[in-house]
Write a protein that holds these residues in place. Sequence first.
Motif, PDB file in Angstrom:
ATOM      1  N   THR A 133      24.386  90.275  20.695  1.00 33.19           N
ATOM      2  CA  THR A 133      25.507  90.841  21.435  1.00 33.19           C
ATOM      3  C   THR A 133      24.967  91.871  22.417  1.00 33.19           C
ATOM      4  O   THR A 133      23.872  92.394  22.226  1.00 33.19           O
ATOM      5  CB  THR A 133      26.565  91.469  20.492  1.00 33.19           C
ATOM      6  OG1 THR A 133      27.682  91.908  21.267  1.00 33.19           O
ATOM      7  CG2 THR A 133      25.997  92.616  19.702  1.00 33.19           C
ATOM      8  N   TYR A 134      25.743  92.127  23.445  1.00 29.41           N
ATOM      9  CA  TYR A 134      25.257  93.007  24.493  1.00 29.41           C
ATOM     10  C   TYR A 134      26.448  93.679  25.161  1.00 29.41           C
ATOM     11  O   TYR A 134      27.467  93.027  25.413  1.00 29.41           O
ATOM     12  CB  TYR A 134      24.469  92.176  25.510  1.00 29.41           C
ATOM     13  CG  TYR A 134      24.145  92.868  26.808  1.00 29.41           C
ATOM     14  CD1 TYR A 134      23.102  93.785  26.891  1.00 29.41           C
ATOM     15  CD2 TYR A 134      24.867  92.599  27.958  1.00 29.41           C
ATOM     16  CE1 TYR A 134      22.797  94.413  28.082  1.00 29.41           C
ATOM     17  CE2 TYR A 134      24.566  93.218  29.156  1.00 29.41           C
ATOM     18  CZ  TYR A 134      23.526  94.135  29.210  1.00 29.41           C
ATOM     19  OH  TYR A 134      23.228  94.756  30.384  1.00 29.41           O
ATOM     20  N   ALA A 135      26.346  94.955  25.404  1.00 30.94           N
ATOM     21  CA  ALA A 135      27.380  95.676  26.146  1.00 30.94           C
ATOM     22  C   ALA A 135      26.700  96.680  27.061  1.00 30.94           C
ATOM     23  O   ALA A 135      25.883  97.475  26.626  1.00 30.94           O
ATOM     24  CB  ALA A 135      28.321  96.408  25.188  1.00 30.94           C
ATOM     25  N   ARG A 136      27.031  96.610  28.304  1.00 37.98           N
ATOM     26  CA  ARG A 136      26.509  97.559  29.300  1.00 37.98           C
ATOM     27  C   ARG A 136      27.726  98.209  29.911  1.00 37.98           C
ATOM     28  O   ARG A 136      28.688  97.530  30.260  1.00 37.98           O
ATOM     29  CB  ARG A 136      25.708  96.804  30.358  1.00 37.98           C
ATOM     30  CG  ARG A 136      25.207  97.665  31.501  1.00 37.98           C
ATOM     31  CD  ARG A 136      23.819  98.198  31.211  1.00 37.98           C
ATOM     32  NE  ARG A 136      23.224  98.731  32.418  1.00 37.98           N
ATOM     33  CZ  ARG A 136      23.178 100.040  32.684  1.00 37.98           C
ATOM     34  NH1 ARG A 136      23.689 100.909  31.863  1.00 37.98           N
ATOM     35  NH2 ARG A 136      22.606 100.453  33.780  1.00 37.98           N
ATOM     36  N   PHE A 137      27.723  99.513  30.025  1.00 33.37           N
ATOM     37  CA  PHE A 137      28.920 100.201  30.480  1.00 33.37           C
ATOM     38  C   PHE A 137      28.582 101.477  31.231  1.00 33.37           C
ATOM     39  O   PHE A 137      27.464 101.971  31.171  1.00 33.37           O
ATOM     40  CB  PHE A 137      29.827 100.541  29.289  1.00 33.37           C
ATOM     41  CG  PHE A 137      29.113 101.317  28.206  1.00 33.37           C
ATOM     42  CD1 PHE A 137      29.089 102.704  28.216  1.00 33.37           C
ATOM     43  CD2 PHE A 137      28.467 100.661  27.175  1.00 33.37           C
ATOM     44  CE1 PHE A 137      28.432 103.416  27.232  1.00 33.37           C
ATOM     45  CE2 PHE A 137      27.813 101.361  26.186  1.00 33.37           C
ATOM     46  CZ  PHE A 137      27.787 102.752  26.211  1.00 33.37           C
ATOM     47  N   SER A 138      29.577 101.967  31.925  1.00 32.59           N
ATOM     48  CA  SER A 138      29.487 103.238  32.625  1.00 32.59           C
ATOM     49  C   SER A 138      30.823 103.940  32.402  1.00 32.59           C
ATOM     50  O   SER A 138      31.881 103.355  32.678  1.00 32.59           O
ATOM     51  CB  SER A 138      29.243 102.990  34.115  1.00 32.59           C
ATOM     52  OG  SER A 138      29.148 104.203  34.811  1.00 32.59           O
ATOM     53  N   LEU A 139      30.786 105.149  31.868  1.00 30.48           N
ATOM     54  CA  LEU A 139      32.007 105.884  31.530  1.00 30.48           C
ATOM     55  C   LEU A 139      31.950 107.295  32.076  1.00 30.48           C
ATOM     56  O   LEU A 139      30.874 107.892  32.140  1.00 30.48           O
ATOM     57  CB  LEU A 139      32.168 105.953  29.998  1.00 30.48           C
ATOM     58  CG  LEU A 139      32.230 104.634  29.240  1.00 30.48           C
ATOM     59  CD1 LEU A 139      32.124 104.890  27.743  1.00 30.48           C
ATOM     60  CD2 LEU A 139      33.513 103.902  29.570  1.00 30.48           C
ATOM     61  N   ASP A 144      32.721 116.843  25.075  1.00 29.08           N
ATOM     62  CA  ASP A 144      33.464 116.530  23.846  1.00 29.08           C
ATOM     63  C   ASP A 144      33.633 115.025  23.675  1.00 29.08           C
ATOM     64  O   ASP A 144      33.557 114.509  22.556  1.00 29.08           O
ATOM     65  CB  ASP A 144      34.837 117.210  23.854  1.00 29.08           C
ATOM     66  CG  ASP A 144      34.755 118.714  23.634  1.00 29.08           C
ATOM     67  OD1 ASP A 144      33.689 119.204  23.170  1.00 29.08           O
ATOM     68  OD2 ASP A 144      35.754 119.405  23.918  1.00 29.08           O
ATOM     69  N   ASP A 145      33.865 114.306  24.784  1.00 20.39           N
ATOM     70  CA  ASP A 145      33.972 112.847  24.719  1.00 20.39           C
ATOM     71  C   ASP A 145      32.658 112.225  24.241  1.00 20.39           C
ATOM     72  O   ASP A 145      32.656 111.299  23.428  1.00 20.39           O
ATOM     73  CB  ASP A 145      34.313 112.254  26.093  1.00 20.39           C
ATOM     74  CG  ASP A 145      35.701 112.604  26.590  1.00 20.39           C
ATOM     75  OD1 ASP A 145      36.589 112.895  25.764  1.00 20.39           O
ATOM     76  OD2 ASP A 145      35.892 112.586  27.832  1.00 20.39           O
ATOM     77  N   VAL A 146      31.543 112.728  24.760  1.00 24.38           N
ATOM     78  CA  VAL A 146      30.225 112.233  24.352  1.00 24.38           C
ATOM     79  C   VAL A 146      30.037 112.440  22.852  1.00 24.38           C
ATOM     80  O   VAL A 146      29.617 111.525  22.137  1.00 24.38           O
ATOM     81  CB  VAL A 146      29.091 112.910  25.155  1.00 24.38           C
ATOM     82  CG1 VAL A 146      27.731 112.590  24.556  1.00 24.38           C
ATOM     83  CG2 VAL A 146      29.143 112.496  26.622  1.00 24.38           C
ATOM     84  N   ALA A 147      30.347 113.638  22.371  1.00 28.01           N
ATOM     85  CA  ALA A 147      30.197 113.937  20.943  1.00 28.01           C
ATOM     86  C   ALA A 147      31.077 113.022  20.093  1.00 28.01           C
ATOM     87  O   ALA A 147      30.638 112.517  19.051  1.00 28.01           O
ATOM     88  CB  ALA A 147      30.520 115.402  20.678  1.00 28.01           C
ATOM     89  N   GLU A 148      32.305 112.776  20.532  1.00 24.17           N
ATOM     90  CA  GLU A 148      33.221 111.915  19.773  1.00 24.17           C
ATOM     91  C   GLU A 148      32.764 110.457  19.796  1.00 24.17           C
ATOM     92  O   GLU A 148      32.788 109.779  18.765  1.00 24.17           O
ATOM     93  CB  GLU A 148      34.643 112.039  20.316  1.00 24.17           C
ATOM     94  CG  GLU A 148      35.661 111.149  19.631  1.00 24.17           C
ATOM     95  CD  GLU A 148      35.882 111.441  18.152  1.00 24.17           C
ATOM     96  OE1 GLU A 148      36.578 110.632  17.504  1.00 24.17           O
ATOM     97  OE2 GLU A 148      35.366 112.451  17.625  1.00 24.17           O
ATOM     98  N   LEU A 149      32.329 109.972  20.943  1.00 29.36           N
ATOM     99  CA  LEU A 149      31.826 108.604  21.028  1.00 29.36           C
ATOM    100  C   LEU A 149      30.624 108.430  20.105  1.00 29.36           C
ATOM    101  O   LEU A 149      30.536 107.467  19.340  1.00 29.36           O
ATOM    102  CB  LEU A 149      31.461 108.264  22.480  1.00 29.36           C
ATOM    103  CG  LEU A 149      30.899 106.861  22.728  1.00 29.36           C
ATOM    104  CD1 LEU A 149      31.905 105.779  22.345  1.00 29.36           C
ATOM    105  CD2 LEU A 149      30.495 106.721  24.191  1.00 29.36           C
ATOM    106  N   ASP A 150      29.703 109.361  20.151  1.00 33.34           N
ATOM    107  CA  ASP A 150      28.523 109.318  19.295  1.00 33.34           C
ATOM    108  C   ASP A 150      28.924 109.339  17.824  1.00 33.34           C
ATOM    109  O   ASP A 150      28.447 108.543  17.023  1.00 33.34           O
ATOM    110  CB  ASP A 150      27.594 110.493  19.614  1.00 33.34           C
ATOM    111  CG  ASP A 150      26.369 110.499  18.732  1.00 33.34           C
ATOM    112  OD1 ASP A 150      25.641 109.485  18.702  1.00 33.34           O
ATOM    113  OD2 ASP A 150      26.145 111.519  18.045  1.00 33.34           O
ATOM    114  N   ARG A 151      29.809 110.238  17.456  1.00 37.45           N
ATOM    115  CA  ARG A 151      30.240 110.361  16.059  1.00 37.45           C
ATOM    116  C   ARG A 151      30.830 109.047  15.572  1.00 37.45           C
ATOM    117  O   ARG A 151      30.490 108.565  14.492  1.00 37.45           O
ATOM    118  CB  ARG A 151      31.251 111.495  15.903  1.00 37.45           C
ATOM    119  CG  ARG A 151      31.652 111.743  14.442  1.00 37.45           C
ATOM    120  CD  ARG A 151      32.903 112.577  14.320  1.00 37.45           C
ATOM    121  NE  ARG A 151      34.096 111.899  14.813  1.00 37.45           N
ATOM    122  CZ  ARG A 151      34.734 110.897  14.187  1.00 37.45           C
ATOM    123  NH1 ARG A 151      34.270 110.430  13.057  1.00 37.45           N
ATOM    124  NH2 ARG A 151      35.814 110.356  14.710  1.00 37.45           N
TER     125      ARG A 151
END
Length: 184
Positions: A133-139, A144-151
């Motif tokens: 599987t593969y996902a490439r993205f740009s957000l 806080d969003d980075v910390a939540e996504l990582d968590r």
Amino acid sequence: MSESETVPGVHPVDAKRRPATAKEAKAFAHPLRVRMVRLCGQYELTNKQLADRLGVDPGTAHYHVRQLVDAGFLEPAPVRTGESGALEKPYRSTGRSWWLSDALDLSDTSEGFAPVEAFQQELAEAGPSSIATYARFSLHLSPDDVAELDRRIVAVIDDYVETDDERRDLPVHGGMFLLHRSAD
């Protein structure tokens, strides 16, 4: 440390995670050592087997294994009898590397980025048909969003890591989650 204890800078959900020591970060600063830990997480391997698998001489493998043992990432497995009847001294992963929250913060990246290099080597060795599987993205994300996504992503991966022994009979898959800030 119990799961309920808090560690400064670590989200309570991932209380098992802890900052890497300087010794641990140094041990993970070479792509060969990153690959050795992954391989010894799958199989108990000797210095010679690691050298053969990774295309290095046994002395080089031994040097890197010693670094990983000293940092607590590998440990000796029980001595066994090899195919030729000789005694073998294999190593296995302790699993400790997974629970480090910031092993990369102390890394010297002047000569490359070892975890990414190791991943690239493994992917090149496995070939493009190995990609499941593969996902490439740009957000656009706040800190806080980075910390939540990582968590959230790490919590899902942790669930699989913690139950991996139940699936030892299935094919092994490797992967990497890496989120970086794009250059302007």
